[in-house]
Design a protein around this motif. Structure first.
Motif, mmCIF file in Angstrom:
data_model
loop_
_atom_site.group_PDB
_atom_site.id
_atom_site.type_symbol
_atom_site.label_atom_id
_atom_site.label_comp_id
_atom_site.label_asym_id
_atom_site.label_seq_id
_atom_site.Cartn_x
_atom_site.Cartn_y
_atom_site.Cartn_z
ATOM 1 N N VAL A 70 1.281 -1.349 0.203
ATOM 2 C CA VAL A 70 -0.088 0.493 -0.277
ATOM 3 C C VAL A 70 1.047 1.103 0.230
ATOM 4 N N LEU A 71 1.905 1.364 1.146
ATOM 5 C CA LEU A 71 2.631 2.764 0.886
ATOM 6 C C LEU A 71 3.879 2.433 -0.133
ATOM 7 N N HIS A 72 4.082 1.768 -1.122
ATOM 8 C CA HIS A 72 4.849 1.748 -2.144
ATOM 9 C C HIS A 72 3.701 2.023 -3.214
ATOM 10 N N PHE A 73 2.646 1.595 -3.552
ATOM 11 C CA PHE A 73 1.650 2.148 -4.470
ATOM 12 C C PHE A 73 1.120 3.372 -4.129
ATOM 13 N N MET A 74 1.350 4.089 -3.138
ATOM 14 C CA MET A 74 1.148 5.182 -2.748
ATOM 15 C C MET A 74 2.373 6.418 -2.971
ATOM 16 N N LYS A 75 3.843 5.684 -2.767
ATOM 17 C CA LYS A 75 4.926 6.408 -3.213
ATOM 18 C C LYS A 75 4.450 6.388 -5.077
ATOM 19 N N GLN A 76 4.304 5.354 -5.151
ATOM 20 C CA GLN A 76 4.915 5.722 -7.050
ATOM 21 C C GLN A 76 4.212 6.051 -7.554
ATOM 22 N N THR A 77 3.108 6.200 -6.846
ATOM 23 C CA THR A 77 1.995 6.433 -8.345
ATOM 24 C C THR A 77 1.678 8.392 -8.160
ATOM 25 N N GLY A 78 1.922 8.453 -6.350
ATOM 26 C CA GLY A 78 1.824 9.841 -6.131
ATOM 27 C C GLY A 78 0.295 9.728 -5.539
ATOM 28 N N ALA A 79 -0.291 9.284 -4.903
ATOM 29 C CA ALA A 79 -1.586 9.649 -4.888
ATOM 30 C C ALA A 79 -1.865 9.886 -3.650
ATOM 31 N N SER A 80 -3.584 10.651 -3.194
ATOM 32 C CA SER A 80 -3.280 10.537 -1.731
ATOM 33 C C SER A 80 -3.632 10.002 -1.129
ATOM 34 N N TYR A 81 -3.864 10.309 0.610
ATOM 35 C CA TYR A 81 -4.169 8.192 1.423
ATOM 36 C C TYR A 81 -5.640 8.443 0.606
ATOM 37 N N GLN A 82 -6.497 9.029 0.191
ATOM 38 C CA GLN A 82 -7.278 9.163 0.304
ATOM 39 C C GLN A 82 -8.490 8.132 -0.939
ATOM 40 N N GLU A 83 -7.428 8.912 -2.032
ATOM 41 C CA GLU A 83 -7.087 7.185 -3.447
ATOM 42 C C GLU A 83 -6.549 6.391 -3.392
ATOM 43 N N THR A 84 -5.180 6.400 -2.191
ATOM 44 C CA THR A 84 -4.960 4.654 -1.994
ATOM 45 C C THR A 84 -5.516 4.046 -1.563
ATOM 46 N N ALA A 85 -6.324 4.363 -0.073
ATOM 47 C CA ALA A 85 -7.279 3.444 0.568
ATOM 48 C C ALA A 85 -8.639 2.752 -0.450
ATOM 49 N N ILE A 86 -8.896 3.985 -1.773
ATOM 50 C CA ILE A 86 -10.293 2.883 -2.666
ATOM 51 C C ILE A 86 -9.769 2.449 -3.258
ATOM 52 N N GLN A 87 -8.412 2.580 -3.703
ATOM 53 C CA GLN A 87 -7.660 1.889 -4.382
ATOM 54 C C GLN A 87 -7.209 0.200 -4.066
ATOM 55 N N PHE A 88 -7.192 0.248 -2.702
ATOM 56 C CA PHE A 88 -7.139 -1.174 -1.949
ATOM 57 C C PHE A 88 -8.498 -1.049 -0.508
ATOM 58 N N LYS A 89 -8.878 -0.961 -1.661
ATOM 59 C CA LYS A 89 -11.033 -1.284 -1.042
ATOM 60 C C LYS A 89 -10.768 -1.190 0.559
ATOM 61 N N MET A 90 -10.241 -0.365 1.324
ATOM 62 C CA MET A 90 -10.275 0.861 2.701
ATOM 63 C C MET A 90 -11.239 1.541 2.447
ATOM 64 N N ASN A 91 -12.135 1.972 3.722
ATOM 65 C CA ASN A 91 -12.258 2.978 3.918
ATOM 66 C C ASN A 91 -12.252 3.765 5.322
ATOM 67 N N ASN A 92 -10.432 3.224 5.343
ATOM 68 C CA ASN A 92 -9.902 4.223 6.863
ATOM 69 C C ASN A 92 -8.865 5.278 5.848
ATOM 70 N N PRO A 93 -8.685 6.219 5.737
ATOM 71 C CA PRO A 93 -7.295 6.717 4.958
ATOM 72 C C PRO A 93 -7.057 7.076 6.220
ATOM 73 N N ARG A 94 -6.805 7.157 7.016
ATOM 74 C CA ARG A 94 -5.927 7.738 8.124
ATOM 75 C C ARG A 94 -5.110 6.490 8.462
ATOM 76 N N LEU A 95 -5.873 5.465 8.389
ATOM 77 C CA LEU A 95 -4.909 3.926 8.957
ATOM 78 C C LEU A 95 -3.379 4.180 7.718
ATOM 79 N N ILE A 96 -3.774 4.714 6.787
ATOM 80 C CA ILE A 96 -3.040 4.424 5.786
ATOM 81 C C ILE A 96 -1.976 5.435 5.922
ATOM 82 N N ALA A 97 -2.173 6.996 6.852
ATOM 83 C CA ALA A 97 -1.477 7.786 7.318
ATOM 84 C C ALA A 97 -0.452 7.581 8.459
ATOM 85 N N LYS A 98 -1.229 6.287 9.338
ATOM 86 C CA LYS A 98 -0.262 6.305 10.421
ATOM 87 C C LYS A 98 0.742 5.117 10.014
ATOM 88 N N TRP A 99 0.360 4.781 9.574
ATOM 89 C CA TRP A 99 1.851 3.405 8.748
ATOM 90 C C TRP A 99 2.369 3.991 7.714
#
Length: 185
Positions: A70-99
């Motif tokens: 998830v973190l690798h995808f976000m870094k490589q694509t430049g996606a926001s936490y919200q966009e990354t959460a949607i891509q990985f079918k998660m509904n909590n972008p704050r969790l990705i921010a914590k990771w």
């Protein structure tokens, strides 16, 4: 308890989607401190419908490998936490921010689940020589596992850099298989 109920969130989202009132006015109308929350609810609703707004009742446990992807995808694509959460079918972008924060502070070890609570007291006062060896053995096993994860991460990074389109196409299809989700009590 959640600050806002699922019904309230749905009401606000539907009111926003009618197009009669903007984010700032909605936030002011319902005394929501920031319109960012509404923006997040709307994005989750557009991606998943009612399920995107609902608060999950059980904690999902994600593997370290999944978190790294998830973190690798976000870094490589430049996606926001919200966009990354949607891509990985998660509904909590704050969790990705914590990771991300844990990864930046502690490295890959920060992404591992940590035992909660106070450790149990041992009945023996001094560890025996065999116990010391076991703990060293366990340390080496842990280090081995971390090195394997690092190698796997670097291989994926190399593959992504060589051909990003093929890599993303391959991993979009296999995302549900990569994550281990468990219910905890």
């Amino acid at each position: 308890m959640a600050k806002y109920s699922d019904e309230f969130k749905l009401k606000v989202v539907k009111e926003y989607l009618t197009g009669k009132i903007g984010l700032k006015r909605l936030a002011k109308k319902y005394s929501i401190p920031s319109n960012t929350a509404i923006r997040t609810w709307v994005a989750a609703y557009k991606a998943y419908g009612n399920n995107g707004i609902k608060r999950k009742r059980s904690k999902e446990v994600y593997s370290v490998q999944f978190k790294v992807e998830v973190l690798h995808f976000m870094k490589q694509t430049g996606a926001s936490y919200q966009e990354t959460a949607i891509q990985f079918k998660m509904n909590n972008p704050r969790l990705i921010a914590k990771w991300n924060q844990k990864f930046l502070e502690e490295g890959i070890e920060g992404l591992q689940e940590k035992a909660k609570g106070r450790p149990s007291m041992s009945k023996k006062s001094k560890p025996t020589k065999q116990e010391k060896e076991m703990s060293r053995e366990e340390q080496l096993e842990r280090e081995n596992e971390l090195l394997r994860l690092e190698v796997a991460y670097l291989k994926k990074l190399k593959a992504f850099r060589e051909n990003p389109e093929a890599f993303l196409g391959k991993h979009k299809q296999s995302l549900p298989l990569n994550s281990k989700k468990k219910d905890s009590d």
